[in-house]
Design an enzyme around this catalytic site. Structure first.
Site, PDB file in Angstrom:
ATOM      1  N   GLU A  52      17.182  18.366  70.233  1.00  0.00           N
ATOM      2  CA  GLU A  52      16.419  18.058  71.446  1.00  0.00           C
ATOM      3  C   GLU A  52      15.647  16.743  71.277  1.00  0.00           C
ATOM      4  OE1 GLU A  52      16.498  20.766  69.610  1.00  0.00           O
ATOM      5  OE2 GLU A  52      15.640  22.500  70.615  1.00  0.00           O
ATOM      6  N   ASP A 189      45.436  29.580  39.445  1.00  0.00           N
ATOM      7  CA  ASP A 189      45.674  28.366  40.241  1.00  0.00           C
ATOM      8  C   ASP A 189      44.822  27.185  39.783  1.00  0.00           C
ATOM      9  OD1 ASP A 189      47.166  30.118  41.653  1.00  0.00           O
ATOM     10  OD2 ASP A 189      46.209  29.774  43.596  1.00  0.00           O
ATOM     11  N   ARG A 196      39.318  17.552  50.424  1.00  0.00           N
ATOM     12  CA  ARG A 196      40.005  16.281  50.157  1.00  0.00           C
ATOM     13  C   ARG A 196      40.908  15.850  51.305  1.00  0.00           C
ATOM     14  NH1 ARG A 196      40.565  19.696  46.174  1.00  0.00           N
ATOM     15  NH2 ARG A 196      42.810  19.983  46.470  1.00  0.00           N
ATOM     16  N   GLY A 247      41.883  35.613  45.500  1.00  0.00           N
ATOM     17  CA  GLY A 247      43.242  36.012  45.862  1.00  0.00           C
ATOM     18  C   GLY A 247      43.328  37.416  46.442  1.00  0.00           C
ATOM     19  N   PRO A 248      44.498  38.023  46.333  1.00  0.00           N
ATOM     20  CA  PRO A 248      44.783  39.281  47.008  1.00  0.00           C
ATOM     21  C   PRO A 248      43.857  40.439  46.636  1.00  0.00           C
ATOM     22  CG  PRO A 248      46.803  38.266  46.209  1.00  0.00           C
ATOM     23  CD  PRO A 248      45.686  37.447  45.658  1.00  0.00           C
ATOM     24  N   ALA A 251      40.517  39.591  48.305  1.00  0.00           N
ATOM     25  CA  ALA A 251      40.700  39.740  49.757  1.00  0.00           C
ATOM     26  C   ALA A 251      40.661  41.222  50.130  1.00  0.00           C
ATOM     27  CB  ALA A 251      42.036  39.121  50.176  1.00  0.00           C
TER      28      ALA A 251
HETATM   29  N1  LIG Z   1      48.055  33.265  49.612  1.00  0.00           N
HETATM   30  C1  LIG Z   1      46.748  33.135  49.502  1.00  0.00           C
HETATM   31  O1  LIG Z   1      46.045  33.081  50.500  1.00  0.00           O
HETATM   32  C2  LIG Z   1      46.142  33.044  48.132  1.00  0.00           C
HETATM   33  C3  LIG Z   1      44.823  32.607  48.013  1.00  0.00           C
HETATM   34  C4  LIG Z   1      44.256  32.574  46.753  1.00  0.00           C
HETATM   35  C5  LIG Z   1      45.006  32.955  45.631  1.00  0.00           C
HETATM   36  N2  LIG Z   1      46.286  33.356  45.784  1.00  0.00           N
HETATM   37  C6  LIG Z   1      47.077  33.819  44.603  1.00  0.00           C
HETATM   38  O2  LIG Z   1      46.471  34.988  44.130  1.00  0.00           O
HETATM   39  C7  LIG Z   1      46.714  35.129  42.731  1.00  0.00           C
HETATM   40  C8  LIG Z   1      45.460  35.636  42.053  1.00  0.00           C
HETATM   41  O3  LIG Z   1      45.010  36.776  42.739  1.00  0.00           O
HETATM   42  P1  LIG Z   1      44.516  38.083  42.002  1.00  0.00           P
HETATM   43  O4  LIG Z   1      44.563  39.196  42.970  1.00  0.00           O
HETATM   44  O5  LIG Z   1      45.259  38.192  40.716  1.00  0.00           O
HETATM   45  O6  LIG Z   1      43.049  37.688  41.609  1.00  0.00           O
HETATM   46  P2  LIG Z   1      41.780  37.411  42.510  1.00  0.00           P
HETATM   47  O7  LIG Z   1      41.764  38.289  43.687  1.00  0.00           O
HETATM   48  O8  LIG Z   1      41.634  35.942  42.699  1.00  0.00           O
HETATM   49  O9  LIG Z   1      40.670  37.831  41.486  1.00  0.00           O
HETATM   50  C9  LIG Z   1      40.568  39.159  41.046  1.00  0.00           C
HETATM   51  C10 LIG Z   1      39.589  39.184  39.921  1.00  0.00           C
HETATM   52  O10 LIG Z   1      38.282  38.896  40.396  1.00  0.00           O
HETATM   53  C11 LIG Z   1      37.327  39.600  39.604  1.00  0.00           C
HETATM   54  N3  LIG Z   1      36.499  40.446  40.462  1.00  0.00           N
HETATM   55  C12 LIG Z   1      35.168  40.655  40.269  1.00  0.00           C
HETATM   56  N4  LIG Z   1      34.678  41.468  41.217  1.00  0.00           N
HETATM   57  C13 LIG Z   1      35.708  41.785  42.022  1.00  0.00           C
HETATM   58  C14 LIG Z   1      35.812  42.603  43.184  1.00  0.00           C
HETATM   59  N5  LIG Z   1      34.740  43.230  43.729  1.00  0.00           N
HETATM   60  N6  LIG Z   1      37.022  42.735  43.764  1.00  0.00           N
HETATM   61  C15 LIG Z   1      38.108  42.101  43.267  1.00  0.00           C
HETATM   62  N7  LIG Z   1      38.058  41.319  42.175  1.00  0.00           N
HETATM   63  C16 LIG Z   1      36.870  41.160  41.544  1.00  0.00           C
HETATM   64  C17 LIG Z   1      38.128  40.403  38.596  1.00  0.00           C
HETATM   65  O11 LIG Z   1      38.183  39.528  37.488  1.00  0.00           O
HETATM   66  P3  LIG Z   1      38.356  39.996  35.984  1.00  0.00           P
HETATM   67  O12 LIG Z   1      39.802  40.340  35.896  1.00  0.00           O
HETATM   68  O13 LIG Z   1      37.978  38.801  35.194  1.00  0.00           O
HETATM   69  O14 LIG Z   1      37.445  41.165  35.825  1.00  0.00           O
HETATM   70  C18 LIG Z   1      39.488  40.526  39.254  1.00  0.00           C
HETATM   71  O15 LIG Z   1      40.524  40.699  38.328  1.00  0.00           O
HETATM   72  C19 LIG Z   1      47.141  33.781  42.271  1.00  0.00           C
HETATM   73  O16 LIG Z   1      48.488  33.874  41.868  1.00  0.00           O
HETATM   74  C20 LIG Z   1      47.003  32.875  43.466  1.00  0.00           C
HETATM   75  O17 LIG Z   1      48.046  31.938  43.521  1.00  0.00           O
HETATM   76  C21 LIG Z   1      46.865  33.412  47.001  1.00  0.00           C
END
Ligand SMILES: NC(=O)c1ccc[n+]([C@@H]2O[C@H](COP(=O)([O-])OP(=O)(O)OC[C@H]3O[C@@H](n4cnc5c(N)ncnc54)[C@H](OP(=O)(O)O)[C@@H]3O)[C@@H](O)[C@H]2O)c1
Length: 314
Positions: A52, A189, A196, A247-248, A251
């Protein structure tokens, strides 16, 4: 109609400063002088002028007898800057048109009341839906103390994880105060999580769990514990909007706890097939159709070869 058009201009002005004003709201304002001249304003970075004031100073003497449009109710308290209501009254503005009332407990209708008490005509609720949508993270933060959570998912059309990271995903980062990934993504990753491929500043980086020493996302906050507590803490630190990039497993955790306000899906025209690909939400699902989570589609856009779908809980 004239009011709606001018408010739309104020909304456009506010979009230009999204990402640069937190923990303050990104507000747009337009002063329409007695002769129809328009003077725009948008919130400056913290410590700077409110929208404003920027518009009033641009208008100068034309502010006398003008109508001032502001997406958010003008403030009436002494913060880092003086009350906007005083400046509006002193400038001789005749009428103020407001998009939505400010949910901040320091304002909450008192700005509107102060203007009316000073003899300024005030109208509230012009293009309120569009303004509430634009300011959704701010409104949620002031009402609940927590950031607005956006979950980004990149998928094939058969729901397997796909490679993300186009310019639009970088724009999402720039629009959010913080971006969070799980330790798994940090390990696999090694993302930078910076902006960027678009304009804007880098968000604060947060890892759920521990990121390896030397990971490219450092310096990052490493957080652990219940997600509710993590959101409360981030909210207290002034994070109004949080982008969860996966990641998954992460999510799935946010989704299944009902903590996601908006889903942004980038869907590639690809079919992975088979059972090897990771689902985008990796964790226990439901085995009955009645237990299926249902959302409401907010927007669908073609983005190059991909589809971009925005969705909220139904
Ligand atoms: N397509 C997409 O949109 C997308 C985006 C991002 C990543 N990715 C892919 O996803 C893969 C990795 O995913 P991911 O499922 O293995 O790992 P993630 O979801 O990135 O991470 C999971 C880790 O986070 C930690 N964590 C701590 N608190 C948590 C909670 N409340 N809930 C879940 N996790 C918790 C744990 O680590 P600790 O094991 O150390 O305890 C768990 O193992 C990669 O290959 C990447 O390329 C895809």
């Amino acid at each position: 109609m004239q009011d709606e058009t001018a408010m739309s201009t104020a909304i456009e002005a506010a979009w230009t400063v999204l990402g640069s004003t937190s923990p303050n709201p990104w507000v747009g304002a337009v002063v329409v002088g007695p002769g129809g001249e328009r003077y725009m304003g948008a919130t400056e970075p913290p410590g700077g002028r409110h929208a404003e004031i920027v518009a009033l100073e641009a208008a100068g003497a034309d502010a006398r007898g003008s109508t001032l449009y502001s997406t958010l109710e003008p403030c009436c308290h002494q913060g880092r800057t003086g009350p906007c209501t005083d400046a509006i009254v002193t400038a001789g503005v005749a009428r103020v048109v407001v998009g939505i009332e400010d949910p901040d407990p320091n304002v909450a209708g008192r700005g509107i009341a102060a203007l009316r008490d000073a003899g300024v005509a005030v109208e509230v609720g012009v293009r309120a839906g569009a303004v509430a949508d634009q300011l959704a993270p701010y409104v949620k933060h002031r009402r609940t103390g927590r950031p607005y959570v956006t979950l980004k998912l990149a998928t094939t059309l058969d729901g397997r994880t796909a490679a993300p990271d186009g310019a639009d995903a970088h724009r999402l980062r720039a629009a959010n105060d913080a971006v969070l990934v799980g330790a798994g993504t940090a390990r696999t990753d090694d993302p930078e999580l910076t902006v960027r491929l678009a304009d804007g500043r880098d968000p604060r980086r947060v890892v759920l769990g521990r990121a390896p020493h030397g990971a490219r996302l450092h310096p990052a906050s490493e957080v652990s514990g219940p997600l509710d507590d993590i959101l409360d803490d981030l909210g207290r630190q002034g994070v109004l909007s949080l982008l969860v990039e996966g990641g998954p497993r992460v999510a799935h955790s946010f989704h299944s706890a009902g903590l996601v306000d908006r889903y942004v899906l980038y869907m590639a025209p690809a079919l992975m097939g088979g059972s090897d690909g990771r689902p985008v939400l990796d964790g226990p699902g439901t085995d009955s159709m009645s237990g299926v989570w249902r959302g409401r589609i907010v927007s669908v856009r073609r983005l190059g070869p991909d589809l971009r779908v925005e969705m909220e809980a139904a």
